[in-house]
Design a protein around this motif. Structure first.
Motif, mmCIF file in Angstrom:
data_model
loop_
_atom_site.group_PDB
_atom_site.id
_atom_site.type_symbol
_atom_site.label_atom_id
_atom_site.label_comp_id
_atom_site.label_asym_id
_atom_site.label_seq_id
_atom_site.Cartn_x
_atom_site.Cartn_y
_atom_site.Cartn_z
ATOM 1 N N ARG A 43 40.603 36.981 26.156
ATOM 2 C CA ARG A 43 41.690 37.024 27.048
ATOM 3 C C ARG A 43 42.812 36.440 26.290
ATOM 4 O O ARG A 43 42.489 35.636 25.150
ATOM 5 C CB ARG A 43 41.555 35.879 28.179
ATOM 6 C CG ARG A 43 40.159 36.172 29.204
ATOM 7 C CD ARG A 43 40.552 35.497 30.463
ATOM 8 N NE ARG A 43 41.514 36.089 31.271
ATOM 9 C CZ ARG A 43 41.505 37.290 32.226
ATOM 10 N NH1 ARG A 43 40.501 37.796 32.222
ATOM 11 N NH2 ARG A 43 42.585 37.476 32.766
ATOM 12 N N ASP A 87 48.694 35.908 31.620
ATOM 13 C CA ASP A 87 47.160 35.864 31.506
ATOM 14 C C ASP A 87 46.659 37.200 31.707
ATOM 15 O O ASP A 87 46.698 37.977 32.473
ATOM 16 C CB ASP A 87 46.594 35.060 32.982
ATOM 17 C CG ASP A 87 45.149 34.832 32.844
ATOM 18 O OD1 ASP A 87 44.562 34.739 31.715
ATOM 19 O OD2 ASP A 87 44.461 35.067 33.907
ATOM 20 N N LYS A 89 43.557 40.012 30.346
ATOM 21 C CA LYS A 89 42.340 40.604 29.939
ATOM 22 C C LYS A 89 42.587 41.693 28.978
ATOM 23 O O LYS A 89 43.120 42.400 29.182
ATOM 24 C CB LYS A 89 41.511 41.009 31.080
ATOM 25 C CG LYS A 89 40.085 41.388 30.722
ATOM 26 C CD LYS A 89 39.377 42.024 31.760
ATOM 27 C CE LYS A 89 38.137 42.508 31.343
ATOM 28 N NZ LYS A 89 37.226 43.129 32.584
ATOM 29 N N CYS A 98 46.776 42.313 33.338
ATOM 30 C CA CYS A 98 47.422 40.985 33.588
ATOM 31 C C CYS A 98 47.273 40.739 34.903
ATOM 32 O O CYS A 98 47.198 41.184 35.886
ATOM 33 C CB CYS A 98 49.040 41.026 33.352
ATOM 34 S SG CYS A 98 49.507 41.365 31.620
ATOM 35 N N SER A 99 46.976 39.154 35.090
ATOM 36 C CA SER A 99 46.600 38.538 36.475
ATOM 37 C C SER A 99 47.974 38.424 37.183
ATOM 38 O O SER A 99 48.950 38.321 36.662
ATOM 39 C CB SER A 99 46.101 37.098 36.241
ATOM 40 O OG SER A 99 44.905 37.091 35.409
ATOM 41 N N SER A 100 47.710 38.588 38.529
ATOM 42 C CA SER A 100 48.706 38.474 39.337
ATOM 43 C C SER A 100 49.282 37.162 39.679
ATOM 44 O O SER A 100 48.421 35.989 39.136
ATOM 45 C CB SER A 100 48.500 39.008 40.827
ATOM 46 O OG SER A 100 47.386 38.129 41.459
ATOM 47 N N GLU A 103 46.422 35.116 41.408
ATOM 48 C CA GLU A 103 45.117 35.113 40.571
ATOM 49 C C GLU A 103 45.513 33.968 39.722
ATOM 50 O O GLU A 103 44.630 33.054 39.283
ATOM 51 C CB GLU A 103 44.795 36.181 39.805
ATOM 52 C CG GLU A 103 44.219 37.118 40.629
ATOM 53 C CD GLU A 103 44.207 38.670 39.891
ATOM 54 O OE1 GLU A 103 43.434 39.466 40.304
ATOM 55 O OE2 GLU A 103 44.903 38.819 38.932
ATOM 56 N N ILE A 104 46.862 33.803 39.022
ATOM 57 C CA ILE A 104 46.861 32.541 38.111
ATOM 58 C C ILE A 104 46.988 31.209 39.044
ATOM 59 O O ILE A 104 46.304 30.237 38.585
ATOM 60 C CB ILE A 104 48.289 32.869 37.488
ATOM 61 C CG1 ILE A 104 48.115 33.861 36.539
ATOM 62 C CG2 ILE A 104 48.701 31.579 36.720
ATOM 63 C CD1 ILE A 104 49.540 34.375 35.811
#
Length: 221
Positions: A43, A87, A89, A98-100, A103-104
């Motif tokens: 990550r 963020d 992966k 990338c995280s939404s 999600e963050i």
């Protein structure tokens, strides 16, 4: 509401911080204190707290802006604490996901001076702030490429009990998954450098003592 011309100038000035010396301040030092990156277990994280001082220093470099226009932009950001987070992966083939924002939110926790604070939903932000963030997004995309597209804006209240000033003592701690990012205030890059009269060594402005000798520092003249 900011005029379109002001929004254009705002974006131009934002880009200039990476190229122009801000009076006696070092823009790279400001970035080093407010922007963190890390790679951990496939990550990658990029975390950038943008204090109000960033906008203030940047805007005052733009000679076309009047004092009234500068204050207009600062008024928009002043009630908020803004942190930009990527963020991502890292996949086996080197690509990233990338995280939404949601999600963050689910994996992050922010404390300001020891007080837990919750992010403000985008719909609850002022119309001017939403417009500013919209203008700022293409800048991140140009700066960071595809990763910039995955940047998410975490916005918190910066009023009353949770108010923070980058030039005054305080602390901000962001927990993001298994990692923790901390900002200890005041930011040394926003203060005059300190000097050890005995050794002539220079230290950041938020140092009070020489870390090697313990001797008290004075403000560099």
């Amino acid at each position: 509401m900011p005029k379109p011309t002001l929004l254009f100038l705002f974006l131009s000035v934002s880009l200039s911080i990476f190229q122009v010396k801000l009076h006696a301040q070092d823009p790279q030092a400001l970035m080093d204190e407010t922007h963190f990156t890390s790679t951990y277990l496939h990550r990658s994280h990029s975390v950038w707290w943008i204090p109000s001082a960033y906008w203030e220093l940047s805007l005052r470099q733009e000679s076309e802006l009047t004092e009234r226009e500068i204050n207009e932009v600062l008024r928009i950001f002043d009630p908020y604490l803004l942190i930009i987070v990527i963020d991502a992966k890292i996949n086996d083939d080197g690509t990233t996901n990338c995280s939404s924002l949601s999600e963050i939110w689910a994996k992050s926790e922010l404390t300001v001076n020891g007080n837990l604070t919750s992010p403000i939903p985008t719909t609850k932000l002022s119309e001017d702030m939403r417009k500013m963030l919209k203008v700022f997004r293409p800048f991140l995309k140009n700066l960071l490429g595809r990763l910039g597209e995955g940047a998410q804006f975490l916005v918190y209240s910066n009023t009353e009990d949770t108010r923070i000033d980058s030039r005054l003592p305080g602390s901000i701690t962001l927990k993001l998954g298994d990692e923790t990012f901390r900002w200890r205030l005041p930011l040394g890059s926003l203060l005059p450098p300190k000097i050890d009269p005995k050794t002539d060594e220079t230290f950041p402005g938020n140092y009070n003592f020489n870390p090697y000798t313990g001797d008290e520092l004075t403000v560099e003249k």
